[in-house]
Motif scaffolding. Structure first.
Motif, PDB file in Angstrom:
ATOM      1  N   ASP A  37      40.729  42.862  48.042  1.00 33.64           N
ATOM      2  CA  ASP A  37      41.727  43.922  47.859  1.00 33.64           C
ATOM      3  C   ASP A  37      42.908  43.435  47.038  1.00 33.64           C
ATOM      4  O   ASP A  37      44.040  43.429  47.487  1.00 33.64           O
ATOM      5  N   TYR A  38      42.633  43.025  45.829  1.00 36.23           N
ATOM      6  CA  TYR A  38      43.679  42.466  44.986  1.00 36.23           C
ATOM      7  C   TYR A  38      44.321  43.549  44.116  1.00 36.23           C
ATOM      8  O   TYR A  38      43.702  44.551  43.772  1.00 36.23           O
ATOM      9  N   SER A  39      45.564  43.335  43.783  1.00 34.00           N
ATOM     10  CA  SER A  39      46.264  44.190  42.832  1.00 34.00           C
ATOM     11  C   SER A  39      47.322  43.385  42.084  1.00 34.00           C
ATOM     12  O   SER A  39      48.200  43.947  41.448  1.00 34.00           O
ATOM     13  N   GLU A  40      47.215  42.074  42.181  1.00 39.73           N
ATOM     14  CA  GLU A  40      48.186  41.189  41.543  1.00 39.73           C
ATOM     15  C   GLU A  40      48.003  41.176  40.025  1.00 39.73           C
ATOM     16  O   GLU A  40      46.903  41.381  39.526  1.00 39.73           O
ATOM     17  N   THR A  41      49.073  40.907  39.320  1.00 33.55           N
ATOM     18  CA  THR A  41      48.980  40.716  37.881  1.00 33.55           C
ATOM     19  C   THR A  41      49.102  39.243  37.519  1.00 33.55           C
ATOM     20  O   THR A  41      48.694  38.835  36.450  1.00 33.55           O
ATOM     21  N   SER A  42      49.658  38.454  38.415  1.00 31.55           N
ATOM     22  CA  SER A  42      49.745  37.003  38.243  1.00 31.55           C
ATOM     23  C   SER A  42      49.205  36.344  39.497  1.00 31.55           C
ATOM     24  O   SER A  42      49.695  36.591  40.592  1.00 31.55           O
ATOM     25  N   ILE A  43      48.198  35.540  39.306  1.00 35.21           N
ATOM     26  CA  ILE A  43      47.548  34.882  40.434  1.00 35.21           C
ATOM     27  C   ILE A  43      47.725  33.379  40.283  1.00 35.21           C
ATOM     28  O   ILE A  43      47.258  32.781  39.311  1.00 35.21           O
ATOM     29  N   GLU A  44      48.431  32.779  41.239  1.00 35.19           N
ATOM     30  CA  GLU A  44      48.615  31.333  41.215  1.00 35.19           C
ATOM     31  C   GLU A  44      47.344  30.679  41.754  1.00 35.19           C
ATOM     32  O   GLU A  44      46.965  30.884  42.907  1.00 35.19           O
ATOM     33  N   LEU A  45      46.694  29.905  40.902  1.00 36.23           N
ATOM     34  CA  LEU A  45      45.453  29.257  41.298  1.00 36.23           C
ATOM     35  C   LEU A  45      45.766  27.999  42.098  1.00 36.23           C
ATOM     36  O   LEU A  45      46.551  27.156  41.656  1.00 36.23           O
ATOM     37  N   PRO A  46      45.180  27.881  43.283  1.00 40.83           N
ATOM     38  CA  PRO A  46      45.433  26.704  44.120  1.00 40.83           C
ATOM     39  C   PRO A  46      44.845  25.430  43.513  1.00 40.83           C
ATOM     40  O   PRO A  46      43.908  25.476  42.730  1.00 40.83           O
ATOM     41  N   TYR A  47      45.393  24.321  43.912  1.00 40.63           N
ATOM     42  CA  TYR A  47      44.932  22.988  43.549  1.00 40.63           C
ATOM     43  C   TYR A  47      44.971  22.718  42.049  1.00 40.63           C
ATOM     44  O   TYR A  47      43.965  22.369  41.440  1.00 40.63           O
ATOM     45  N   PRO A  48      46.158  22.860  41.429  1.00 38.95           N
ATOM     46  CA  PRO A  48      46.259  22.496  40.021  1.00 38.95           C
ATOM     47  C   PRO A  48      46.138  20.977  39.872  1.00 38.95           C
ATOM     48  O   PRO A  48      46.219  20.272  40.869  1.00 38.95           O
ATOM     49  N   GLU A  49      45.883  20.440  38.784  1.00 39.49           N
ATOM     50  CA  GLU A  49      46.090  20.948  37.462  1.00 39.49           C
ATOM     51  C   GLU A  49      44.790  21.571  36.975  1.00 39.49           C
ATOM     52  O   GLU A  49      43.725  20.965  37.079  1.00 39.49           O
ATOM     53  N   ILE A  50      44.879  22.772  36.446  1.00 43.89           N
ATOM     54  CA  ILE A  50      43.710  23.529  36.022  1.00 43.89           C
ATOM     55  C   ILE A  50      43.259  23.032  34.653  1.00 43.89           C
ATOM     56  O   ILE A  50      44.061  22.896  33.736  1.00 43.89           O
ATOM     57  N   ASN A  51      41.971  22.790  34.527  1.00 45.43           N
ATOM     58  CA  ASN A  51      41.384  22.372  33.258  1.00 45.43           C
ATOM     59  C   ASN A  51      40.938  23.583  32.442  1.00 45.43           C
ATOM     60  O   ASN A  51      41.309  23.717  31.283  1.00 45.43           O
ATOM     61  N   ALA A  52      40.163  24.479  33.072  1.00 44.46           N
ATOM     62  CA  ALA A  52      39.636  25.646  32.351  1.00 44.46           C
ATOM     63  C   ALA A  52      39.164  26.707  33.342  1.00 44.46           C
ATOM     64  O   ALA A  52      38.801  26.401  34.476  1.00 44.46           O
ATOM     65  N   ILE A  53      39.162  27.936  32.878  1.00 45.93           N
ATOM     66  CA  ILE A  53      38.584  29.042  33.641  1.00 45.93           C
ATOM     67  C   ILE A  53      37.104  29.122  33.278  1.00 45.93           C
ATOM     68  O   ILE A  53      36.754  29.163  32.094  1.00 45.93           O
ATOM     69  N   VAL A  54      36.246  29.145  34.273  1.00 49.23           N
ATOM     70  CA  VAL A  54      34.807  29.280  34.055  1.00 49.23           C
ATOM     71  C   VAL A  54      34.441  30.758  34.005  1.00 49.23           C
ATOM     72  O   VAL A  54      33.725  31.201  33.108  1.00 49.23           O
ATOM     73  N   SER A  55      34.952  31.527  34.974  1.00 48.09           N
ATOM     74  CA  SER A  55      34.675  32.962  34.993  1.00 48.09           C
ATOM     75  C   SER A  55      35.689  33.695  35.860  1.00 48.09           C
ATOM     76  O   SER A  55      36.267  33.120  36.780  1.00 48.09           O
ATOM     77  N   VAL A  56      35.891  34.961  35.520  1.00 45.14           N
ATOM     78  CA  VAL A  56      36.709  35.877  36.313  1.00 45.14           C
ATOM     79  C   VAL A  56      35.853  37.109  36.523  1.00 45.14           C
ATOM     80  O   VAL A  56      35.478  37.781  35.565  1.00 45.14           O
ATOM     81  N   LYS A  57      35.509  37.381  37.782  1.00 39.91           N
ATOM     82  CA  LYS A  57      34.626  38.507  38.094  1.00 39.91           C
ATOM     83  C   LYS A  57      35.283  39.396  39.135  1.00 39.91           C
ATOM     84  O   LYS A  57      35.739  38.920  40.171  1.00 39.91           O
ATOM     85  N   SER A  58      35.307  40.689  38.836  1.00 41.81           N
ATOM     86  CA  SER A  58      35.849  41.652  39.791  1.00 41.81           C
ATOM     87  C   SER A  58      34.702  42.498  40.339  1.00 41.81           C
ATOM     88  O   SER A  58      33.684  42.695  39.675  1.00 41.81           O
ATOM     89  N   THR A  59      34.901  42.976  41.556  1.00 46.31           N
ATOM     90  CA  THR A  59      33.920  43.844  42.199  1.00 46.31           C
ATOM     91  C   THR A  59      34.656  45.088  42.679  1.00 46.31           C
ATOM     92  O   THR A  59      35.690  44.986  43.345  1.00 46.31           O
ATOM     93  N   ASP A  60      34.119  46.259  42.318  1.00 44.71           N
ATOM     94  CA  ASP A  60      34.773  47.504  42.747  1.00 44.71           C
ATOM     95  C   ASP A  60      34.253  47.926  44.117  1.00 44.71           C
ATOM     96  O   ASP A  60      33.406  47.252  44.715  1.00 44.71           O
ATOM     97  N   SER A  61      34.752  49.042  44.618  1.00 47.96           N
ATOM     98  CA  SER A  61      34.419  49.499  45.970  1.00 47.96           C
ATOM     99  C   SER A  61      32.952  49.885  46.116  1.00 47.96           C
ATOM    100  O   SER A  61      32.428  49.925  47.225  1.00 47.96           O
ATOM    101  N   GLU A  62      32.258  50.146  44.999  1.00 41.93           N
ATOM    102  CA  GLU A  62      30.820  50.457  45.058  1.00 41.93           C
ATOM    103  C   GLU A  62      29.959  49.197  44.979  1.00 41.93           C
ATOM    104  O   GLU A  62      28.736  49.276  45.045  1.00 41.93           O
ATOM    105  N   GLY A  63      30.608  48.039  44.796  1.00 37.57           N
ATOM    106  CA  GLY A  63      29.869  46.784  44.724  1.00 37.57           C
ATOM    107  C   GLY A  63      29.461  46.389  43.316  1.00 37.57           C
ATOM    108  O   GLY A  63      28.695  45.448  43.134  1.00 37.57           O
ATOM    109  N   THR A  64      29.950  47.091  42.319  1.00 39.65           N
ATOM    110  CA  THR A  64      29.622  46.778  40.933  1.00 39.65           C
ATOM    111  C   THR A  64      30.487  45.608  40.458  1.00 39.65           C
ATOM    112  O   THR A  64      31.712  45.670  40.518  1.00 39.65           O
ATOM    113  N   GLU A  65      29.823  44.554  39.986  1.00 33.87           N
ATOM    114  CA  GLU A  65      30.526  43.362  39.528  1.00 33.87           C
ATOM    115  C   GLU A  65      30.734  43.431  38.015  1.00 33.87           C
ATOM    116  O   GLU A  65      29.827  43.792  37.270  1.00 33.87           O
TER     117      GLU A  65
END
Length: 166
Positions: free
Chosen positions: A64-92
């Motif tokens: 149930d996210y609605s953030e526009t800025s998400i602080e990623l835990p355990y930095p230092e971040i090297n790279a984003i591999v993927s960002v996947k959202s899922t809606d209420s119908e389960g569609t990724e």
């Protein structure tokens, strides 16, 4: 919100030889428990500081996210591999419209859940290596029977901690 490790570290910041030298141990009788204690002490230091000390892959899941800025835990971040959202119908949906600034993922969206998979950098700072060795010494003195934190290590790490709960 929770974080899981999807790919563990392949190397630790402190070697068995360094630990044995630190503890003044010459035999191989305790090598197995000392090797395990390196991982455990590193994880304790990461828990106290909120920082990743090793290169690995993590997955952050937010429901149930609605953030526009998400602080990623355990930095230092090297790279984003993927960002996947899922809606209420389960569609990724694999998201591509995001920006990473330091350890903050800037992303516009909302939905049922968001899964961010990312890699962290190894931190070879001698400060963290010292903290790990001191924690191992504490655990060794207590015969690995106590799951606590060495007070000296906690005090030492307060200056670099991202976790306000310690």
């Amino acid at each position: 919100m929770y974080v899981t490790t999807t790919t563990e570290a392949t190397t630790e910041p402190v070697t068995l030889t360094e630990v044995k030298d630190w503890l003044n141990i010459a035999t191989t009788a305790k090598d197995t428990i000392l090797t395990t204690s390196i991982i455990a002490a590193r994880k304790k230091v990461e828990q106290i500081t909120g920082r990743s000390i090793v290169a690995r892959t993590l997955k952050l899941v937010i429901n149930d996210y609605s953030e526009t800025s998400i602080e990623l835990p355990y930095p230092e971040i090297n790279a984003i591999v993927s960002v996947k959202s899922t809606d209420s119908e389960g569609t990724e949906t694999t998201e591509t419209d995001y920006a990473l600034v330091n350890n903050v993922l800037n992303f516009v969206g909302s939905g049922q859940s968001l899964a961010v998979t990312y890699t962290t950098k190894a931190n070879t700072d001698e400060f963290y290596k010292l903290a790990i060795k001191k924690q191992i010494a504490y655990d060794y003195r207590n015969e690995f029977n106590e799951n606590g934190f060495d007070k000296e290590v906690k005090d030492m790490l307060q200056s670099v901690t991202l976790n306000t709960g310690f």
